[in-house]
Design a protein around this motif. Structure first.
Motif, PDB file in Angstrom:
ATOM      1  N   LEU A 211       0.867  -1.179   0.000  1.00 44.89           N
ATOM      2  CA  LEU A 211       0.000   0.000   0.000  1.00 44.89           C
ATOM      3  C   LEU A 211       0.901   1.225   0.000  1.00 44.89           C
ATOM      4  N   ILE A 212       0.670   2.124  -0.951  1.00 48.80           N
ATOM      5  CA  ILE A 212       1.465   3.345  -1.030  1.00 48.80           C
ATOM      6  C   ILE A 212       0.552   4.560  -0.933  1.00 48.80           C
ATOM      7  N   HIS A 213       0.991   5.548  -0.170  1.00 41.82           N
ATOM      8  CA  HIS A 213       0.246   6.770   0.129  1.00 41.82           C
ATOM      9  C   HIS A 213       0.738   7.868  -0.815  1.00 41.82           C
ATOM     10  N   GLN A 214      -0.194   8.473  -1.591  1.00 36.84           N
ATOM     11  CA  GLN A 214       0.233   9.493  -2.546  1.00 36.84           C
ATOM     12  C   GLN A 214      -0.830  10.591  -2.685  1.00 36.84           C
ATOM     13  N   TRP A 215      -0.511  11.710  -2.034  1.00 38.08           N
ATOM     14  CA  TRP A 215      -1.359  12.901  -2.073  1.00 38.08           C
ATOM     15  C   TRP A 215      -2.760  12.626  -1.542  1.00 38.08           C
ATOM     16  N   TRP A 216      -3.719  12.424  -2.478  1.00 39.84           N
ATOM     17  CA  TRP A 216      -5.124  12.283  -2.098  1.00 39.84           C
ATOM     18  C   TRP A 216      -5.654  10.866  -2.362  1.00 39.84           C
ATOM     19  N   ALA A 217      -4.783   9.925  -2.619  1.00 42.81           N
ATOM     20  CA  ALA A 217      -5.228   8.550  -2.862  1.00 42.81           C
ATOM     21  C   ALA A 217      -4.124   7.576  -2.469  1.00 42.81           C
ATOM     22  N   SER A 495     -17.994  11.930  10.371  1.00 41.74           N
ATOM     23  CA  SER A 495     -16.792  12.027  11.200  1.00 41.74           C
ATOM     24  C   SER A 495     -15.905  10.809  10.993  1.00 41.74           C
ATOM     25  N   ASP A 496     -14.646  11.004  11.329  1.00 44.01           N
ATOM     26  CA  ASP A 496     -13.647   9.942  11.263  1.00 44.01           C
ATOM     27  C   ASP A 496     -13.556   9.347   9.858  1.00 44.01           C
ATOM     28  N   VAL A 497     -13.237  10.227   8.906  1.00 45.16           N
ATOM     29  CA  VAL A 497     -13.004   9.809   7.524  1.00 45.16           C
ATOM     30  C   VAL A 497     -11.558  10.126   7.153  1.00 45.16           C
ATOM     31  N   SER A 498     -11.024   9.332   6.243  1.00 43.31           N
ATOM     32  CA  SER A 498      -9.608   9.449   5.888  1.00 43.31           C
ATOM     33  C   SER A 498      -9.329  10.594   4.929  1.00 43.31           C
ATOM     34  N   TYR A 499     -10.339  11.025   4.174  1.00 42.10           N
ATOM     35  CA  TYR A 499     -10.147  12.074   3.165  1.00 42.10           C
ATOM     36  C   TYR A 499     -11.279  13.088   3.355  1.00 42.10           C
ATOM     37  N   SER A 500     -11.958  13.476   2.314  1.00 44.63           N
ATOM     38  CA  SER A 500     -12.972  14.524   2.389  1.00 44.63           C
ATOM     39  C   SER A 500     -14.310  13.989   2.900  1.00 44.63           C
ATOM     40  N   GLY A 501     -15.075  14.898   3.543  1.00 42.96           N
ATOM     41  CA  GLY A 501     -16.384  14.526   4.058  1.00 42.96           C
ATOM     42  C   GLY A 501     -17.417  14.394   2.953  1.00 42.96           C
ATOM     43  N   MET A 532      -5.260  11.424   4.354  1.00 41.12           N
ATOM     44  CA  MET A 532      -4.917  12.040   3.067  1.00 41.12           C
ATOM     45  C   MET A 532      -5.151  13.548   3.111  1.00 41.12           C
ATOM     46  N   TYR A 533      -4.340  14.288   2.312  1.00 36.45           N
ATOM     47  CA  TYR A 533      -4.534  15.735   2.180  1.00 36.45           C
ATOM     48  C   TYR A 533      -4.854  16.099   0.725  1.00 36.45           C
ATOM     49  N   ASP A 534      -4.748  17.405   0.396  1.00 38.17           N
ATOM     50  CA  ASP A 534      -5.441  17.982  -0.756  1.00 38.17           C
ATOM     51  C   ASP A 534      -6.930  17.701  -0.526  1.00 38.17           C
ATOM     52  N   ALA A 560      -2.656  14.737   9.490  1.00 39.60           N
ATOM     53  CA  ALA A 560      -2.346  13.476   8.821  1.00 39.60           C
ATOM     54  C   ALA A 560      -0.843  13.208   8.926  1.00 39.60           C
ATOM     55  N   PRO A 561      -0.447  12.030   9.391  1.00 41.34           N
ATOM     56  CA  PRO A 561       0.967  11.808   9.714  1.00 41.34           C
ATOM     57  C   PRO A 561       1.885  11.719   8.509  1.00 41.34           C
ATOM     58  N   TYR A 562       1.352  11.380   7.331  1.00 41.36           N
ATOM     59  CA  TYR A 562       2.235  11.187   6.176  1.00 41.36           C
ATOM     60  C   TYR A 562       1.863  12.110   5.019  1.00 41.36           C
ATOM     61  N   SER A 563       1.340  13.273   5.355  1.00 43.42           N
ATOM     62  CA  SER A 563       0.958  14.220   4.312  1.00 43.42           C
ATOM     63  C   SER A 563       2.183  14.744   3.583  1.00 43.42           C
ATOM     64  N   HIS A 564       2.081  14.805   2.262  1.00 40.18           N
ATOM     65  CA  HIS A 564       3.189  15.324   1.453  1.00 40.18           C
ATOM     66  C   HIS A 564       3.293  16.841   1.559  1.00 40.18           C
ATOM     67  N   LEU A 565       2.151  17.506   1.685  1.00 41.77           N
ATOM     68  CA  LEU A 565       2.115  18.954   1.856  1.00 41.77           C
ATOM     69  C   LEU A 565       1.320  19.223   3.136  1.00 41.77           C
TER      70      LEU A 565
END
Length: 844
Positions: A211-217, A495-501, A532-534, A560-565
């Motif tokens: 599993l690789i974390h990249q921006w918003w996915a 609540s408690d979602v990994s990305y956008s609501g 995830m961010y963005d 988010a602990p591994y956010s790129h930005l």
């Protein structure tokens, strides 16, 4: 005929007429009931005394009653489900022939605890005696095992496992929230290099995933082979995900010395089974291993593995949609999703996985001249899927313990309602609705079909609790609406979602399309952006005329602990092509919003922390549905972001006096979350005094004014603050006066000037005293190269000419200071001889 006989006949006729009317009234009000019980039999007739055993048979019986136009169904059909756990062996399908009518609907209802499960109960657990190749030492003597369940003549393959109602963890090489960082990604070789971990020989493991974390996915990649190179491992992957992951540009693996490379973890190997709560499925040896938690007893634990991808499907056609079918009180549980295990999973956005995607050698498409990539996507499976249906309802249902999307209303869905449901422990999105992109259509092409019946229209999603969703596909969303028309998303709590609501829109296009008249109002979104961010609480794409986002509350985004930005998160976010949308009266802790490459006619008004308390109090579940809140998931222990808001200045310099008109600037302000009073003019220059939270948007949108130069001032080297320097509270409302001058070119004198201001509060306290006397609320000086921007804030309605003389009353030191400062300052380009400070006037 005698009077008596005639009168008697009339009375008898009236009596029978009355009977007919009464019977018709009773007949129209009645409905036929079909009963289903866990102890029933499908050979029964479906009465309360002789119930059926399955929903499938009940639907078939109802279908026959409608086909024969049985008189008993004039008031509708109720399929009443008795208490119990109903294991499904195939999806229950509703077809056009199962449609009800407004006066004769079909309802699937219960007043008891009813579970429709796509899972299998896994039994026969025994404690592992001895050792198994690859099992870590710390797990020996603690692991239990059983034979893999047989579902369709072979070992059941699955990606989730629930023990006593809690999702267990598939064995992975990092425990808890910890993840590693990739070292590099080679797009030509289509390989990834990672650091080696001690005591694990990755080269010998078969069936491993990354599993690789990249921006918003995220992406799930099946590992084909591992090559050990020193203290690193080079991973190659299975097709098709190997090609797609290496060729697609957005989102891509992140490589950065500043913020770190993409995070990752490896899974699906017995070598990683090293802590309580983890499991591993050994397909080669037909065994399932689990290390139970201290509170779990494997001799009595209920262990369930998912087997079916779809539990219920409502499938109409464009000419014969399924109509007037409703579910109430049912729990849908234990649906699986196996695409990542069979073809990998490389999402584009909102969980839509890429079928093909690559960067264009030459940019541009007919709809978007600057577009530099192409992509075609598929849609993940859902526990409940609905297409070509209208007037269907899911109310007071539970969608829990599901691998992918919970409830998906797809193409051709109109006038449907999703109300008062619980969505919890969902691997993907809670709710998807509307067309995103057909598999044959490139994702950036606007969707506007000739036959408008295809468009998801006038659906309502209201008063649902959505919590702990997107817990496997971190780039999925709470509620995802694609090309929808007239949708109403009202009073949900997320609540408690990994990305956008909430994400509404698709296509990244300013071109008018199928979307219009959409509403997002009264929702409460908090504790989002977990991974995830963005990201935003509410996010939009593309043109949506007549749409509005109002009266929502968005708060508490996770760090988010591994956010790129790390700063690229927002409360509200109108992304590419978003146009014709009103964003008004939304409560957020600060105005941290993003308008990215928006189209025309967005209106931002009265958003932020000053929104009325009543709006904040009314957002989220309405009172009749607040009982759902007891089901809310526990929040993560991660920190919550706090936006730091500072003042900044933009200056636009034009080649001539041909500045944008005041009307143009007022329109620009409405579209960009600015007050018109924050925009000022002088000669060929335009100044915007605003918040640092708006910088990212303005750096993009200011370009449309075609200024010869755009300067940004965030170097605040002097800041007089009334509360700090005078000891009293500032007034509620201010007017700002903006002036500009240059420092002289001599660098030594420039440094002297800065030193004077750095030490002014200590060495020249009389200056602060003069500002206090003059009722100055704030006096800030910004610097860009040698140009200065001075902002003097005074009480609203007062005049600087009246207040400024008070700085020198009984205070000769101020005159002395001003005399010293003159030698360091000179006028900017365009000033008259002997003119130093120029005043920028607010637009009118």
């Amino acid at each position: 005929m005698s009077w008596f006989v005639s009168s008697r006949k009339k009375k008898i006729k009236s009596f029978f007429s009355l009977l007919i009317v009464l019977s018709l009234l009773c007949f129209e009000a009645s409905a036929v009931d079909i009963y289903v019980s866990i102890n029933g039999a499908d050979t029964n007739i479906g009465t309360k005394e002789k119930p059926l055993a399955t929903l499938h048979s009940a639907v078939r019986k109802a279908r026959e009653l409608r086909r024969l136009n049985d008189v008993s169904i004039k008031g509708g059909i109720r399929i009443i489900i008795g208490k119990g756990f109903y294991q499904l062996h195939e999806p229950v399908v509703f077809r056009p022939e199962d449609s009800g009518t407004k006066d004769s609907p079909t309802e699937i209802i219960t007043n008891e605890k009813v579970v429709f499960s796509g899972g299998i109960k896994v039994k026969g657990w025994k404690k592992l005696n001895g050792t198994v190749a690859g099992l870590p030492k710390e797990a020996q003597g603690k692991v239990w095992l059983t034979d893999l369940p047989n579902f369709d003549g072979s070992d059941l393959q699955f990606r989730q496992l629930w023990v006593d109602g809690n999702k267990a963890i598939g064995a992975k090489n990092y425990n808890g929230e910890e993840m590693g960082r990739i070292l590099s990604w080679d797009t030509e070789k289509q390989t990834c290099t990672i650091p080696l971990q001690k005591n694990i020989n990755l080269a010998t493991i078969k069936g491993m995933e990354m599993l690789i974390h990249q921006w918003w996915a995220i992406a799930n990649l099946r590992v084909k082979s591992v090559k050990i190179i020193g203290n690193t491992a080079e991973l190659s992957f299975m097709q098709p995900e190997r090609r797609i992951q290496s060729e697609h540009p957005w989102p891509a693996p992140w490589i950065s010395d500043k913020t770190g490379n993409s995070a990752f973890y490896l899974s699906n190997a017995i070598q990683f089974l090293n802590e309580p709560g983890e499991w591993f499925e050994d397909l080669q040896n037909h065994k399932l291993y689990y290390w139970p938690k201290a509170s779990e007893n494997m001799l009595s634990a209920e262990v369930i593995a998912p087997a079916l991808e779809n539990l219920v499907k409502i499938e109409g056609t464009i000419d014969q949609p399924v109509s007037f079918v409703s579910f109430k009180g049912i729990s849908f549980e234990h649906a699986t999703w196996l695409r990542p295990s069979k073809q990998g999973h490389v999402p584009h956005q909102a969980g839509m996985y890429m079928l093909d995607a690559y960067k264009l050698e030459k940019a541009g498409t007919p709809d978007k001249p600057t577009l530099e990539n192409q992509a075609w996507v598929g849609r993940p499976a859902a526990a409940v899927e609905v297409s070509y249906a209208n007037h269907t309802t899911f109310q007071s249902c539970r969608f829990v313990h599901l691998a992918s999307t919970a409830l998906d209303y797809k193409k051709g869905t109109a006038d449907n309602q999703i109300k008062g449901n619980l969505f919890k422990d969902i691997g993907g999105s809670a709710i998807l609705i509307g067309t995103f992109s057909d598999e044959a259509t490139e994702v950036h092409l606007p969707y506007n079909p000739t036959d408008k019946r295809e468009i998801s229209t006038n659906n309502k999603i209201e008063n649902n609790l959505i919590t702990d969703v997107t817990n496997e596909d971190w780039g999925a969303v709470g509620i995802g609406a694609g090309y929808v028309r007239g949708i109403k998303i009202l009073h949900n709590e997320i609540s408690d979602v990994s990305y956008s609501g909430i994400s509404m829109g698709w296509g990244w296009t300013k071109t008018k399309n199928a979307m219009e008249n959409n509403t997002i109002s009264g929702n409460k979104i908090h504790h989002y952006g977990k991974h995830m961010y963005d990201v935003a609480g509410i996010y939009t794409l593309s043109a949506q005329p007549g749409s509005s986002i109002t009266d929502n509350v968005v708060d508490s985004i996770y760090k988010a602990p591994y956010s790129h930005l790390p700063d690229h998160w927002f409360y509200l976010y109108t992304d590419e092509g978003s146009s014709y949308i009103t964003i008004k009266n939304n409560w957020t802790p600060t105005e941290k919003y993003l308008q990215n490459a928006n189209g025309p006619d967005n209106l931002w008004e009265s958003n932020g922390p000053k929104v009325a308390d009543q709006i904040k109090q009314n957002a989220g579940l309405e009172k009749p549905f607040q009982y759902l809140l007891r089901e809310k998931a526990n929040y993560s222990k991660k920190e919550i972001n706090q936006a730091i808001e500072q003042s900044v200045v933009f200056e636009l310099i034009f080649k001539s006096d041909n500045l944008p008109s005041n009307n143009t600037l007022k329109t620009f302000a409405k579209e960009n979350n600015l007050l018109p009073s924050s925009i000022y003019k002088w000669n060929n220059r335009l100044v915007i005094y605003t918040s640092s939270l708006k910088v990212e948007s303005l750096k993009q949108t200011l370009k449309r004014h075609d200024a010869a130069e755009i300067k940004f001032y965030d170097n605040l080297f002097y800041d007089f603050n009334r509360e700090k320097n005078c000891g009293d509270k500032p007034t509620a409302e201010w007017d700002n006066i903006i002036l500009s001058a240059n420092l002289v070119k001599d660098e030594k004198m420039q440094k002297e000037y800065l030193v004077y201001h750095k030490t002014q509060f200590e060495k020249w306290p009389e200056i602060s005293k003069g500002f206090c006397n003059a009722e100055f609320q704030r006096l800030a000086i910004f610097k860009n190269d040698r140009q200065l921007m001075l902002i003097i804030s005074i009480p609203k309605g007062k005049k600087l000419d009246d207040l400024n003389p008070k700085t020198t009353e009984n205070n000769p030191k101020v005159d002395e200071w001003n005399a010293i400062m003159k030698k360091y300052q000179e006028g900017i380009e365009g000033t008259k001889p002997d003119e130093v400070w120029v005043f920028f006037k607010p637009i009118e």
